[in-house]
Structure formats: C-alpha cells, structure tokens
Design an enzyme around this catalytic site. Structure first.
Site: not given
Length: 320
Positions: A286, A238, A267
């Site tokens: 991603h 993450r 993001e």
C-alpha cells in the site's frame, strides 16, 4: 486566544504532526486507539479529528464521539473506512484529500503493469543468485506491454492519468465508467464499453473505482472466467474490489497471467500468505501514494481543510 483542538486515533509522522501543532492543540496517542470509548476519552474537547485509511470509524465510533467534534478530516482519497451515514446523522462533516496523489498513483499503476507483464519478480530472484542470463526458455518469457489493450475500470482522475501514460506505450485504451464522454474518447483515443466487454477484450485490466456496495467483489470468479488466459490484473483502488480467494485460484491454475496489487482485502492485517507466495503476483505494501511529493501535498490539503473548517464552518473538500 484559545487554539482549536484536533485529535487523531494514531500518532502521526513528526513532520505532519509538527505542522498541525503550529496552529492547533493536538491530541495524539502513543499507540493506535481502535476502541471508540478510549478514543472518545482521548478526543475530549476536540472540535476536529484527523483520520487515516487505517482508522475504521463505524456507527459505534460516532455514537461515542464527543459532541464537540464536527469534522473528520481524512488523509487520502477513499473514505470507505468512515460510516458516512452515521457521520451525517451526527452532523459531522467529512473531508478527504483528492487529486494530490493522482500522479503517483498512476505512476505506480504503470510500474505494476510493466513488472507483471515482464515478470520482473522472477527475474530479480534469479539475478540475486548471481545468474546473469536467466529466463532463456519460452515458458519463462514475459509479455510485451507496447501495443496491448488496456482496460481501465473507473475513468476518474487516476484512470485518466493511467490512460495518458499508457498512450505513450501505444496501448489501446478501452474503459468502463458511470460517466463516459466524447472528450475522454478523443483525448485518449479510447472506447467506452461495458464491464463484460472489457473483461473479454483487455490484455491488462486496471482497477480505479471507489469501494461501494456495487463494486464490492466486482472482480469475482465469474468475472475472472471472462478474462483472456494471458490477462494481467492491477489493483491500486481498494482491496475488497477483488475476491482474493478467486484470484488466488485463477493464478495458481494459470487461468490468468499475473496480478499486481497495492491494496488487499485483509487490510490493515497482513497480506494473505497464499497470495504473496505466488511467483506471478506482484505485491506492494500500500505504497502508491508513499512519495515525498504526495505525502507533503496530502498534509497541506488536510491543513487547508482544517483551516477552512475553523474559518468558515466547512472544509474545502467536503464529502458529506
């Protein structure tokens, strides 16, 4: 017989949406719906909601959520975009799709390790000019992957799969995890150490930890200062696990060799220009799980969670 109703804040790929429509009445918007009140109106009489990693479901979302919704079926492994405490308070179950993306995530990690160590980005840029023999001077050379020390932060499913692939490159495996075990040590000829030791010893550091309070900005300026000058860092977990501002400074000043990233602190907004402009940063949008195999398996897993929920009242992969 009345079919169960499910809703989603964004239009899903047609293949996935079509799979759901075979069994359920699906409420989909034409464009992503972020406003809790607007989504509540869309969801209406739904009993379950399908979410992606790009759908933030905070306390305000759950306050507006129709009373009939009793499941959030999230597509993906991470659930940090969902306020789990708010879900639990509303007696709404949350499920995810674990394990099915593991091989592709591990493949992506190894790809980034090789690309970053061998400076493939710069090589590709040179090749596009037509030059067939570039990067001939020592300052342009990359690093060998074979025989280096790999530090795995988080030895869960993905971390172990990365370690398995790294062993094929004769990499030395060190790791840090909340639950080290003799089995992991034996299987991967690995050694469990503290995070501080890992930062100091590893040539390549790869992050495979969930985003929690204790992992937020886990890799900050102080952590980076402990790394070797030639260290490479990889992140497909993450974005907020890394302090991107500190990372940019370290890369600009060549305090570490390179970074390979598939996730970002910004993001779902754009990648920081200051980050993607650096020649020693390898940015992917991603896409670690973006394979036909992974996405198909995720869809099947979500469907299995929905079926179990409507059959028994509980999804198979329940998080809360």
């Amino acid at each position: 017989m009345t079919r169960p109703v499910i809703a989603t804040p964004r239009r899903l790929p047609e293949a996935l949406s079509g799979m759901f429509r075979m069994k359920f009445d699906v409420r989909e918007p034409d464009a992503p719906v972020a406003d809790p009140a607007a989504f509540a109106e869309l969801a209406g009489d739904a009993q379950a909601v399908i979410a992606t990693a790009f759908d933030d479901m905070d306390a305000a979302f759950f306050e507006r959520l129709p009373a009939g919704v009793k499941l959030i079926a999230s597509i993906g492994v991470g659930v940090d975009h969902i306020d789990l405490a708010a879900a639990k308070a509303r007696n709404v179950a949350v499920s995810n799709t674990p394990e099915v993306t593991t091989p592709c995530l591990a493949d992506t990690t190894m790809g980034l390790i090789i690309a970053a160590c061998r400076r493939f980005r710069e090589g590709l840029d040179i090749a596009r000019t037509g030059e067939g023999r570039g990067m001939l001077t020592p300052e342009s050379w990359g690093q060998r992957v074979t025989g280096r020390t790999l530090g795995v932060v988080g030895m869960g499913n993905v971390g172990r799969e990365v370690a398995k692939r790294a062993r094929a490159f004769d990499m030395n495996i060190i790791y840090t995890t909340p639950r080290p075990s003799a089995d992991i040590d034996k299987t991967f000829n690995a050694r469990a150490i503290s995070l501080d030791e890992l930062l100091r010893e590893a040539d390549v550091i790869t992050l495979h930890c969930p985003l929690k309070e204790e992992t937020h900005r886990l890799i900050d300026a102080k952590a980076i200062a402990k790394m070797k000058p030639g260290a490479v860092i990889i992140n497909i977990s993450r974005g907020p696990v890394i302090d991107e501002t500190a990372l940019i400074v370290a890369l600009k000043e060549n305090r570490i060799f390179a970074a390979g990233l598939d996730v970002y602190d910004t993001e779902p907004g754009p990648i920081r220009e200051a980050l993607r402009a650096l020649p020693n940063v390898y940015c992917l949008p991603h896409i670690a799980s973006a394979t036909t195999e992974s996405r198909s398996a995720m869809a099947v897993r979500v469907l299995a969670n929905l079926d179990a929920f409507f059959d028994t009242g509980a999804p198979l992969d329940r998080v809360v």
